[in-house]
Scaffold this active site. Structure first.
Site, PDB file in Angstrom:
ATOM      1  N   TYR A  25      -1.845   8.937  -2.605  1.00  0.00           N
ATOM      2  CA  TYR A  25      -3.140   9.617  -2.715  1.00  0.00           C
ATOM      3  C   TYR A  25      -2.975  11.129  -2.864  1.00  0.00           C
ATOM      4  O   TYR A  25      -3.783  11.778  -3.530  1.00  0.00           O
ATOM      5  CB  TYR A  25      -3.991   9.347  -1.467  1.00  0.00           C
TER       6      TYR A  25
ATOM      7  N   LYS B  18       6.396  -1.892   2.001  1.00  0.00           N
ATOM      8  CA  LYS B  18       7.071  -2.528   0.864  1.00  0.00           C
ATOM      9  C   LYS B  18       8.509  -1.997   0.869  1.00  0.00           C
ATOM     10  O   LYS B  18       8.984  -1.382  -0.099  1.00  0.00           O
ATOM     11  CB  LYS B  18       6.310  -2.193  -0.437  1.00  0.00           C
TER      12      LYS B  18
ATOM     13  N   ASP C 154       2.811  -7.762   0.250  1.00  0.00           N
ATOM     14  CA  ASP C 154       2.390  -8.966  -0.486  1.00  0.00           C
ATOM     15  C   ASP C 154       2.244 -10.148   0.473  1.00  0.00           C
ATOM     16  O   ASP C 154       1.265 -10.896   0.445  1.00  0.00           O
ATOM     17  CB  ASP C 154       3.348  -9.285  -1.646  1.00  0.00           C
TER      18      ASP C 154
ATOM     19  N   ASP D 227      -5.943   0.874   2.114  1.00  0.00           N
ATOM     20  CA  ASP D 227      -7.158   0.825   1.291  1.00  0.00           C
ATOM     21  C   ASP D 227      -7.371  -0.599   0.774  1.00  0.00           C
ATOM     22  O   ASP D 227      -8.455  -1.166   0.886  1.00  0.00           O
ATOM     23  CB  ASP D 227      -7.022   1.803   0.117  1.00  0.00           C
TER      24      ASP D 227
ATOM     25  N   ASP E 244     -10.127  -3.919   2.425  1.00  0.00           N
ATOM     26  CA  ASP E 244     -11.171  -4.618   1.659  1.00  0.00           C
ATOM     27  C   ASP E 244     -11.002  -6.122   1.808  1.00  0.00           C
ATOM     28  O   ASP E 244     -11.979  -6.871   1.943  1.00  0.00           O
ATOM     29  CB  ASP E 244     -11.115  -4.254   0.167  1.00  0.00           C
TER      30      ASP E 244
HETATM   31  C1  IPM Z   1     -12.033   3.972   0.889  1.00  0.00           C
HETATM   32  C2  IPM Z   1     -12.347   4.267  -0.555  1.00  0.00           C
HETATM   33  C3  IPM Z   1     -11.699   5.584  -0.964  1.00  0.00           C
HETATM   34  C4  IPM Z   1     -10.198   5.454  -0.774  1.00  0.00           C
HETATM   35  C5  IPM Z   1     -12.049   6.021  -2.396  1.00  0.00           C
HETATM   36  C6  IPM Z   1     -13.534   6.163  -2.603  1.00  0.00           C
HETATM   37  C7  IPM Z   1     -11.334   7.290  -2.790  1.00  0.00           C
HETATM   38  O1  IPM Z   1     -11.947   3.202  -1.367  1.00  0.00           O
HETATM   39  O2  IPM Z   1     -12.329   4.833   1.747  1.00  0.00           O
HETATM   40  O3  IPM Z   1     -11.509   2.897   1.164  1.00  0.00           O
HETATM   41  O4  IPM Z   1      -9.517   4.931  -1.649  1.00  0.00           O
HETATM   42  O5  IPM Z   1      -9.702   5.909   0.268  1.00  0.00           O
HETATM   43 MG    MG Z   2     -11.323   1.491  -0.278  1.00  0.00          MG
END
Ligand code: IPM
Ligand code: MG
Length: 363
Positions: free
Chosen positions: A144, A193, A225, A249, A253
């Site tokens: 990042y 990884k 993975d 990140d 999700d």
């Molecule tokens: C999160 C989001 C952010 C990230 C984006 C919007 C830059 O996906 O906070 O998970 O990747 O950190």
């Molecule tokens: Mg995210």
């Protein structure tokens, strides 16, 4: 901090951001009046809407206000309108700059399955039994914040993204991960990884060295993975998952999907400055303005702020339990509708929640 003025900085941002923020602020106001707290709200432009207004996603006044706040509530940033912008000039760049400027190096994402929503999970009931996961994601380093660069190449172009970690950065987040594991059930899964990446090898060496200082924590190392597969096959094996910025990140999700909707998960980012709270979902531009957004992740982020930044545990539980009662009574935004439940919009969800809170005695 009880009964002192608590300065809360609001960054509604883009897409569904302003809609869900309105609901969360209404809930906080109800909380303030019921419990006698003085929340001091100030709202600033951020993200794409700030680009439109002033040309940059993180205007200097917004940054200054964030730095002097006691806590920050952020909804979401980004959208197709700004997608053509290069890296550095996008709404998301403002978010990364804000994390960096505030020294927010640790991101906590709890995956708690709300009891009334178990049937929403895409996993079979026996697989989600006892699932309670906390992601500790490093937030200030990795790919990042490395160099992003594109140059011309004989085949067209050549793009480079640099992933960087230092021992100190890994120690900082790992220590936090160990503490969280000690306060929970003592299991820490470190995800990397290390079979491919130098940053991951440093990560694994550092976590292994620190583990010696935390004998009560059972540490396990997984490749990312495999971790993704295990999260779907047997998520109950996890307690605290410690991982890097990029892997955190992606995996968080996936974790949110286990709970049934990404609209349900709050987060805290902390470090040297004031902490920032935000739902982990994005700005959902296709849902914006239609009154269909799920404000639960935003409201739960506000509750997390009350607990973690202001030590207002009762107030946080008061909000969380009201949300759970609403779910139990079948109230659902469109992302959570199932047969036999009552569909409401973002505004309707807020109204029902406020009614529930108004009818609930302060503990
Ligand atoms: C999160 C989001 C952010 C990230 C984006 C919007 C830059 O996906 O906070 O998970 O990747 O950190
Ligand atoms: Mg995210």
């Amino acid at each position: 901090m009880t009964n002192e003025k608590m300065k809360i900085l609001l960054l509604p941002g883009d897409g569904i951001g302003p809609e869900i923020m309105r609901v969360a602020v209404a809930v906080l106001k109800e909380c303030g009046s019921k419990f006698g707290h003085h929340f001091d709200f100030a709202e600033f432009p951020f993200g794409g809407s700030a680009i439109d207004a002033s040309g940059v996603p993180l205007p200097p006044e917004t940054l200054a206000a964030c730095k002097s706040a006691d806590a920050i509530l952020l909804a979401a940033v980004g959208g197709p309108k700004w997608d053509a912008q290069p890296i550095g000039k996008r709404p998301e760049s403002g978010l990364l700059a804000l994390r960096q400027e505030l020294g927010l190096s640790i991101n906590l994402r709890p995956i708690d399955l709300r009891p009334a929503l178990r049937t929403l999970s895409p996993l079979r009931p026996e697989r989600i039994q006892n699932v309670r996961i906390e992601f500790v994601r490093e937030l200030a380093g990795d790919i990042y914040f490395g160099r992003h660069h594109t140059e011309s190449h004989s085949s067209g172009e050549r793009a480079v993204d640099e992933a960087v970690y230092t021992t100190g950065e890994i120690e900082r987040v790992a220590q936090y991960g160990f503490q969280r594991a000690e306060a929970r059930s003592g299991r820490l899964a470190s995800v990397d990884k290390a079979n491919v990446m130098a940053t991951s090898q440093l990560w694994r060496r550092t976590v292994t060295r620190l583990a010696a200082d935390h004998p009560s924590v059972k540490v396990e190392h997984l490749y990312v993975d495999n971790a993704a597969m295990q999260l779907v096959l047997a998520p109950a094996q996890f307690d605290v998952i410690l991982t890097s910025n990029m892997f955190g990140d992606i995996l968080s999700d996936l974790g949110a999907a286990l709970a049934g909707s990404i609209g349900l998960i709050p987060s805290m980012s902390c470090g040297s400055g004031p902490s920032m709270y935000e739902p982990i979902h994005g700005s959902a531009p296709t849902l914006a303005g239609k009154d269909v957004a799920n404000p639960a992740g935003m409201i739960l982020s506000a509750a997390m702020m009350l607990r973690e930044s202001f030590d207002l545990k009762l107030e946080a539980e008061w909000i969380e339990s009201a949300i759970d009662r609403l779910f139990a009574s079948g109230i659902r935004t469109p992302d959570m509708v199932e047969p036999g439940t009552t569909r409401v919009g973002c505004i309707g969800f807020g109204e029902k929640l406020l009614a529930e809170l108004a009818a609930t005695k302060v503990p």
